[in-house]
Design a protein around this motif. Structure first.
Motif, PDB file in Angstrom:
ATOM      1  N   ALA A  63       0.740  -0.807   0.340  1.00 59.22           N
ATOM      2  CA  ALA A  63      -0.198   0.270   0.528  1.00 59.22           C
ATOM      3  C   ALA A  63       0.841   1.518   0.199  1.00 59.22           C
ATOM      4  CB  ALA A  63      -1.318  -0.598   1.296  1.00 59.22           C
ATOM      5  N   MET A  64       0.089   2.400  -0.615  1.00 55.73           N
ATOM      6  CA  MET A  64       0.645   3.399  -0.802  1.00 55.73           C
ATOM      7  C   MET A  64       0.621   4.921  -0.529  1.00 55.73           C
ATOM      8  SD  MET A  64       3.056   3.010  -4.408  1.00 55.73           S
ATOM      9  CE  MET A  64       1.960   1.845  -5.903  1.00 55.73           C
ATOM     10  N   ASP A  65       0.272   5.739   0.526  1.00 58.82           N
ATOM     11  CA  ASP A  65      -0.451   6.791  -0.148  1.00 58.82           C
ATOM     12  C   ASP A  65       0.044   7.862  -0.732  1.00 58.82           C
ATOM     13  OD1 ASP A  65      -1.392   5.912   2.073  1.00 58.82           O
ATOM     14  OD2 ASP A  65      -0.664   7.355   3.855  1.00 58.82           O
ATOM     15  N   ILE A  66      -1.062   8.613  -1.780  1.00 61.85           N
ATOM     16  CA  ILE A  66      -0.251   8.953  -2.998  1.00 61.85           C
ATOM     17  C   ILE A  66      -1.521  10.777  -2.406  1.00 61.85           C
ATOM     18  CG2 ILE A  66      -0.557   9.725  -5.091  1.00 61.85           C
ATOM     19  CD1 ILE A  66      -0.151   6.713  -5.865  1.00 61.85           C
ATOM     20  N   LYS A  89      -9.057   4.825  -0.293  1.00 58.65           N
ATOM     21  CA  LYS A  89      -8.419   3.537  -0.585  1.00 58.65           C
ATOM     22  C   LYS A  89      -9.472   2.822  -2.249  1.00 58.65           C
ATOM     23  CE  LYS A  89      -8.647   1.250   3.558  1.00 58.65           C
ATOM     24  NZ  LYS A  89      -8.503  -0.510   4.160  1.00 58.65           N
ATOM     25  N   ILE A  90      -8.145   2.945  -2.799  1.00 53.02           N
ATOM     26  CA  ILE A  90      -8.812   2.525  -4.110  1.00 53.02           C
ATOM     27  C   ILE A  90      -7.279   0.721  -4.387  1.00 53.02           C
ATOM     28  CG2 ILE A  90      -8.103   3.278  -6.612  1.00 53.02           C
ATOM     29  CD1 ILE A  90      -7.454   5.930  -5.887  1.00 53.02           C
ATOM     30  N   VAL A  91      -8.007  -0.081  -4.354  1.00 52.74           N
ATOM     31  CA  VAL A  91      -7.271  -1.326  -4.098  1.00 52.74           C
ATOM     32  C   VAL A  91      -6.621  -1.433  -5.827  1.00 52.74           C
ATOM     33  CG1 VAL A  91      -8.203  -3.677  -3.643  1.00 52.74           C
ATOM     34  CG2 VAL A  91      -9.631  -2.245  -2.931  1.00 52.74           C
ATOM     35  N   MET A  92      -5.742  -2.375  -6.269  1.00 50.72           N
ATOM     36  CA  MET A  92      -4.946  -2.266  -7.296  1.00 50.72           C
ATOM     37  C   MET A  92      -4.416  -3.488  -6.883  1.00 50.72           C
ATOM     38  SD  MET A  92      -5.793  -0.726 -10.046  1.00 50.72           S
ATOM     39  CE  MET A  92      -7.165   0.709  -9.896  1.00 50.72           C
ATOM     40  N   GLY A  99      -4.802  -5.897  -3.025  1.00 45.23           N
ATOM     41  CA  GLY A  99      -6.259  -6.432  -2.835  1.00 45.23           C
ATOM     42  C   GLY A  99      -5.973  -7.362  -1.605  1.00 45.23           C
ATOM     43  N   TRP A 100      -4.250  -8.018  -1.591  1.00 45.47           N
ATOM     44  CA  TRP A 100      -4.382  -8.771  -0.342  1.00 45.47           C
ATOM     45  C   TRP A 100      -3.669  -8.209   0.565  1.00 45.47           C
ATOM     46  CZ3 TRP A 100      -1.499  -8.337  -4.628  1.00 45.47           C
ATOM     47  CH2 TRP A 100      -0.259  -7.619  -4.336  1.00 45.47           C
ATOM     48  N   GLU A 101      -3.742  -7.248   1.081  1.00 50.11           N
ATOM     49  CA  GLU A 101      -2.396  -6.494   1.630  1.00 50.11           C
ATOM     50  C   GLU A 101      -4.120  -5.460   2.944  1.00 50.11           C
ATOM     51  OE1 GLU A 101       0.381  -2.746   2.623  1.00 50.11           O
ATOM     52  OE2 GLU A 101       0.950  -4.775   1.878  1.00 50.11           O
ATOM     53  N   ASP A 102      -4.467  -5.917   4.201  1.00 50.23           N
ATOM     54  CA  ASP A 102      -5.236  -5.196   5.241  1.00 50.23           C
ATOM     55  C   ASP A 102      -4.318  -3.986   5.791  1.00 50.23           C
ATOM     56  OD1 ASP A 102      -7.082  -5.205   5.932  1.00 50.23           O
ATOM     57  OD2 ASP A 102      -6.976  -6.548   8.038  1.00 50.23           O
ATOM     58  N   TYR A 103      -5.073  -2.474   5.314  1.00 48.06           N
ATOM     59  CA  TYR A 103      -4.196  -1.320   5.172  1.00 48.06           C
ATOM     60  C   TYR A 103      -5.220  -0.111   6.156  1.00 48.06           C
ATOM     61  CZ  TYR A 103      -1.977   2.757   4.240  1.00 48.06           C
ATOM     62  OH  TYR A 103      -0.649   3.479   4.210  1.00 48.06           O
ATOM     63  N   ASP A 104      -4.846  -0.027   6.960  1.00 43.92           N
ATOM     64  CA  ASP A 104      -5.737   0.535   7.723  1.00 43.92           C
ATOM     65  C   ASP A 104      -5.271   2.214   8.214  1.00 43.92           C
ATOM     66  OD1 ASP A 104      -7.921   1.562   9.682  1.00 43.92           O
ATOM     67  OD2 ASP A 104      -6.771   1.161  11.640  1.00 43.92           O
ATOM     68  N   THR A 105      -6.678   3.147   6.907  1.00 42.36           N
ATOM     69  CA  THR A 105      -6.336   4.205   6.892  1.00 42.36           C
ATOM     70  C   THR A 105      -7.236   5.281   6.693  1.00 42.36           C
ATOM     71  OG1 THR A 105      -5.021   6.287   5.377  1.00 42.36           O
ATOM     72  CG2 THR A 105      -5.989   3.871   4.629  1.00 42.36           C
ATOM     73  N   ASP A 106      -7.495   6.493   6.579  1.00 47.04           N
ATOM     74  CA  ASP A 106      -8.670   7.470   7.127  1.00 47.04           C
ATOM     75  C   ASP A 106      -8.572   7.726   5.700  1.00 47.04           C
ATOM     76  OD1 ASP A 106      -9.237   6.631   9.300  1.00 47.04           O
ATOM     77  OD2 ASP A 106      -8.271   9.014  10.286  1.00 47.04           O
TER      78      ASP A 106
END
Length: 197
Positions: free
Chosen positions: A10-13, A32-35, A22-29
Protein backbone atom coordinates in the motif's frame (compact mmCIF):
# COMPACT_ATOMS: atom_id res chain seq x y z
CA UNK A 1 3.82 -17.64 -8.02
CA UNK A 2 3.12 -15.19 -5.19
CA UNK A 3 6.71 -14.17 -4.39
CA UNK A 4 6.36 -10.81 -6.19
CA UNK A 5 3.64 -9.75 -3.74
CA UNK A 6 6.23 -8.90 -1.10
CA UNK A 7 7.48 -6.06 -3.35
CA UNK A 8 4.10 -4.38 -3.84
CA UNK A 9 2.57 -2.66 -0.81
CA UNK A 10 0.00 0.00 0.00
CA UNK A 11 1.13 3.55 -0.69
CA UNK A 12 -0.23 6.97 0.15
CA UNK A 13 -0.46 9.42 -2.75
CA UNK A 14 -1.31 13.10 -2.48
CA UNK A 15 -3.29 14.29 0.53
CA UNK A 16 -6.30 11.99 0.23
CA UNK A 17 -5.48 8.76 -1.64
CA UNK A 18 -4.08 5.34 -0.77
CA UNK A 19 -3.44 2.64 -3.39
CA UNK A 20 -3.85 -0.76 -1.73
CA UNK A 21 -3.23 -4.23 -3.20
CA UNK A 22 -6.20 -6.57 -2.77
CA UNK A 23 -4.31 -8.96 -0.48
CA UNK A 24 -3.12 -6.29 1.97
CA UNK A 25 -5.05 -5.03 4.98
CA UNK A 26 -4.30 -1.30 5.21
CA UNK A 27 -5.89 0.69 8.00
CA UNK A 28 -6.17 4.33 6.91
CA UNK A 29 -8.55 7.29 6.86
CA UNK A 30 -7.52 7.98 3.25
CA UNK A 31 -9.68 7.14 0.24
CA UNK A 32 -8.64 3.58 -0.69
CA UNK A 33 -8.25 2.41 -4.26
CA UNK A 34 -7.83 -1.37 -4.43
CA UNK A 35 -5.48 -2.15 -7.30
CA UNK A 36 -3.37 -5.23 -7.99
CA UNK A 37 -0.47 -5.25 -10.43
CA UNK A 38 -1.72 -6.88 -13.60
CA UNK A 39 -1.36 -6.82 -17.35
CA UNK A 40 -2.81 -3.30 -17.72
CA UNK A 41 -0.58 -0.30 -16.95
CA UNK A 42 -1.40 1.76 -13.89
CA UNK A 43 -0.96 0.77 -10.26
CA UNK A 44 0.36 4.10 -9.01
CA UNK A 45 3.99 3.03 -8.70
CA UNK A 46 5.17 4.68 -11.93
CA UNK A 47 5.94 8.40 -11.78
CA UNK A 48 3.51 9.25 -14.58
CA UNK A 49 0.60 7.61 -12.78
CA UNK A 50 1.48 9.07 -9.38
CA UNK A 51 1.84 12.57 -10.91
CA UNK A 52 -1.66 12.26 -12.40
CA UNK A 53 -3.08 10.91 -9.12
CA UNK A 54 -1.55 13.79 -7.15
CA UNK A 55 -3.00 16.25 -9.66
CA UNK A 56 -6.46 14.68 -9.48
CA UNK A 57 -6.22 14.77 -5.69
CA UNK A 58 -5.67 18.52 -5.82
CA UNK A 59 -8.21 19.31 -8.58
CA UNK A 60 -11.25 17.07 -7.97
CA UNK A 61 -13.67 18.86 -5.66
CA UNK A 62 -16.85 16.93 -6.52
CA UNK A 63 -19.33 16.68 -9.39
CA UNK A 64 -16.82 16.65 -12.28
CA UNK A 65 -17.02 14.66 -15.54
CA UNK A 66 -13.75 12.89 -16.35
CA UNK A 67 -12.42 11.49 -19.62
CA UNK A 68 -9.47 9.12 -19.06
CA UNK A 69 -7.72 8.65 -22.40
CA UNK A 70 -5.47 5.58 -22.45
CA UNK A 71 -7.19 4.30 -19.32
CA UNK A 72 -5.09 1.14 -18.84
CA UNK A 73 -6.07 -0.28 -15.44
CA UNK A 74 -8.65 2.50 -14.97
CA UNK A 75 -6.82 3.80 -11.89
CA UNK A 76 -7.10 7.50 -12.77
CA UNK A 77 -10.82 7.45 -13.53
CA UNK A 78 -11.46 5.30 -10.44
CA UNK A 79 -9.46 7.73 -8.28
CA UNK A 80 -11.37 10.71 -9.70
CA UNK A 81 -14.71 9.01 -8.95
CA UNK A 82 -13.68 8.06 -5.43
CA UNK A 83 -12.50 11.66 -4.88
CA UNK A 84 -16.00 12.86 -5.81
CA UNK A 85 -16.25 13.16 -9.61
CA UNK A 86 -19.78 12.46 -10.80
CA UNK A 87 -19.03 10.30 -13.84
CA UNK A 88 -16.04 9.06 -15.81
CA UNK A 89 -15.38 7.58 -19.22
CA UNK A 90 -12.28 5.53 -19.96
CA UNK A 91 -11.00 4.92 -23.48
CA UNK A 92 -8.22 2.56 -24.53
CA UNK A 93 -7.20 0.96 -27.82
CA UNK A 94 -6.50 -2.34 -26.01
CA UNK A 95 -9.63 -4.45 -25.29
CA UNK A 96 -7.78 -6.23 -22.44
CA UNK A 97 -7.24 -2.87 -20.71
CA UNK A 98 -10.91 -2.01 -21.12
CA UNK A 99 -11.90 -5.32 -19.50
CA UNK A 100 -9.39 -4.85 -16.67
CA UNK A 101 -10.52 -1.25 -16.06
CA UNK A 102 -14.13 -2.43 -15.83
CA UNK A 103 -13.17 -5.16 -13.33
CA UNK A 104 -11.20 -2.66 -11.25
CA UNK A 105 -14.14 -0.23 -11.25
CA UNK A 106 -16.38 -3.05 -10.01
CA UNK A 107 -13.90 -3.97 -7.27
CA UNK A 108 -13.77 -0.33 -6.13
CA UNK A 109 -17.54 0.18 -6.13
CA UNK A 110 -17.67 2.78 -8.92
CA UNK A 111 -18.72 0.66 -11.93
CA UNK A 112 -22.13 2.40 -12.07
CA UNK A 113 -20.42 5.75 -12.73
CA UNK A 114 -17.64 4.53 -15.06
CA UNK A 115 -18.11 3.73 -18.76
CA UNK A 116 -15.14 2.05 -20.45
CA UNK A 117 -14.84 1.88 -24.23
CA UNK A 118 -12.44 0.45 -26.77
CA UNK A 119 -11.53 3.34 -29.03
CA UNK A 120 -8.90 5.31 -30.85
CA UNK A 121 -7.50 8.22 -28.87
CA UNK A 122 -8.02 10.77 -31.60
CA UNK A 123 -11.75 10.25 -31.98
CA UNK A 124 -12.93 10.14 -28.56
CA UNK A 125 -9.46 14.91 -20.42
CA UNK A 126 -6.59 12.92 -18.51
CA UNK A 127 -4.09 11.37 -20.90
CA UNK A 128 -1.38 9.26 -19.29
CA UNK A 129 0.30 8.06 -22.48
CA UNK A 130 3.48 8.74 -24.45
CA UNK A 131 4.49 12.15 -25.82
CA UNK A 132 3.76 11.30 -29.48
CA UNK A 133 0.22 10.18 -28.63
CA UNK A 134 -0.40 13.36 -26.62
CA UNK A 135 0.78 15.50 -29.55
CA UNK A 136 -1.56 13.71 -31.99
CA UNK A 137 -4.43 13.86 -29.49
CA UNK A 138 -4.03 17.50 -28.40
CA UNK A 139 -5.90 19.17 -31.34
CA UNK A 140 -9.00 17.10 -30.48
CA UNK A 141 -9.01 18.00 -26.78
CA UNK A 142 -10.27 21.61 -26.52
CA UNK A 143 -13.71 20.78 -27.98
CA UNK A 144 -14.13 18.09 -25.30
CA UNK A 145 -13.47 20.54 -22.46
CA UNK A 146 -16.30 22.20 -20.56
CA UNK A 147 -15.77 25.70 -19.17
CA UNK A 148 -13.26 25.52 -16.32
CA UNK A 149 -12.07 22.04 -17.36
CA UNK A 150 -8.45 20.96 -17.02
CA UNK A 151 -6.48 18.66 -19.32
CA UNK A 152 -3.84 16.61 -17.47
CA UNK A 153 -1.18 15.14 -19.77
CA UNK A 154 1.46 12.75 -18.48
CA UNK A 155 3.68 9.91 -19.68
CA UNK A 156 6.12 12.51 -20.99
CA UNK A 157 9.84 11.89 -20.57
CA UNK A 158 11.65 15.08 -19.60
CA UNK A 159 13.64 15.30 -22.88
CA UNK A 160 10.33 15.80 -24.74
CA UNK A 161 8.87 18.34 -22.29
CA UNK A 162 9.42 21.46 -24.47
CA UNK A 163 8.22 19.72 -27.63
CA UNK A 164 4.97 18.69 -25.89
CA UNK A 165 4.49 22.16 -24.37
CA UNK A 166 4.83 23.71 -27.84
CA UNK A 167 2.38 21.17 -29.31
CA UNK A 168 -0.19 21.76 -26.57
CA UNK A 169 -0.03 25.53 -27.11
CA UNK A 170 -0.43 25.08 -30.88
CA UNK A 171 -3.52 22.92 -30.24
CA UNK A 172 -5.28 25.66 -28.26
CA UNK A 173 -4.27 24.58 -24.76
CA UNK A 174 -2.47 26.80 -22.25
CA UNK A 175 -0.18 25.04 -19.77
CA UNK A 176 -0.89 26.37 -16.27
CA UNK A 177 1.34 24.00 -14.28
CA UNK A 178 4.19 21.60 -15.04
CA UNK A 179 5.14 18.92 -12.51
CA UNK A 180 8.23 16.74 -12.72
CA UNK A 181 9.22 13.56 -10.92
CA UNK A 182 12.36 11.49 -11.57
CA UNK A 183 12.61 12.27 -15.28
CA UNK A 184 8.87 12.26 -16.01
CA UNK A 185 6.62 15.25 -16.66
CA UNK A 186 2.93 16.00 -16.07
CA UNK A 187 1.38 19.10 -17.69
CA UNK A 188 -1.91 20.65 -16.56
CA UNK A 189 -3.65 22.83 -19.19
CA UNK A 190 -6.72 24.98 -19.63
CA UNK A 191 -8.33 25.95 -22.94
CA UNK A 192 -6.42 28.90 -24.40
CA UNK A 193 -9.61 30.93 -24.91
CA UNK A 194 -10.76 30.42 -21.30
CA UNK A 195 -11.24 33.67 -19.42
CA UNK A 196 -9.63 34.12 -16.01
CA UNK A 197 -12.09 33.63 -13.14
Amino acid sequence: QNGWKKFYHAMDIGKRLAIVPGWEDYDTDRIKIVMDPGMAFGTGTHETTSLCLETLDSLVKGGERVLDIGTGSGILAIAALKLGAEVAEGVDIDPMCVRTAGENAQRNGVADKFTVLVGDLSDKATANIVAAAILSLAPHVPVLMAPGARFIASGIIDERRDEVLTGLKAAGLTPIEVKEKRGWVCIICKKSDEKEA
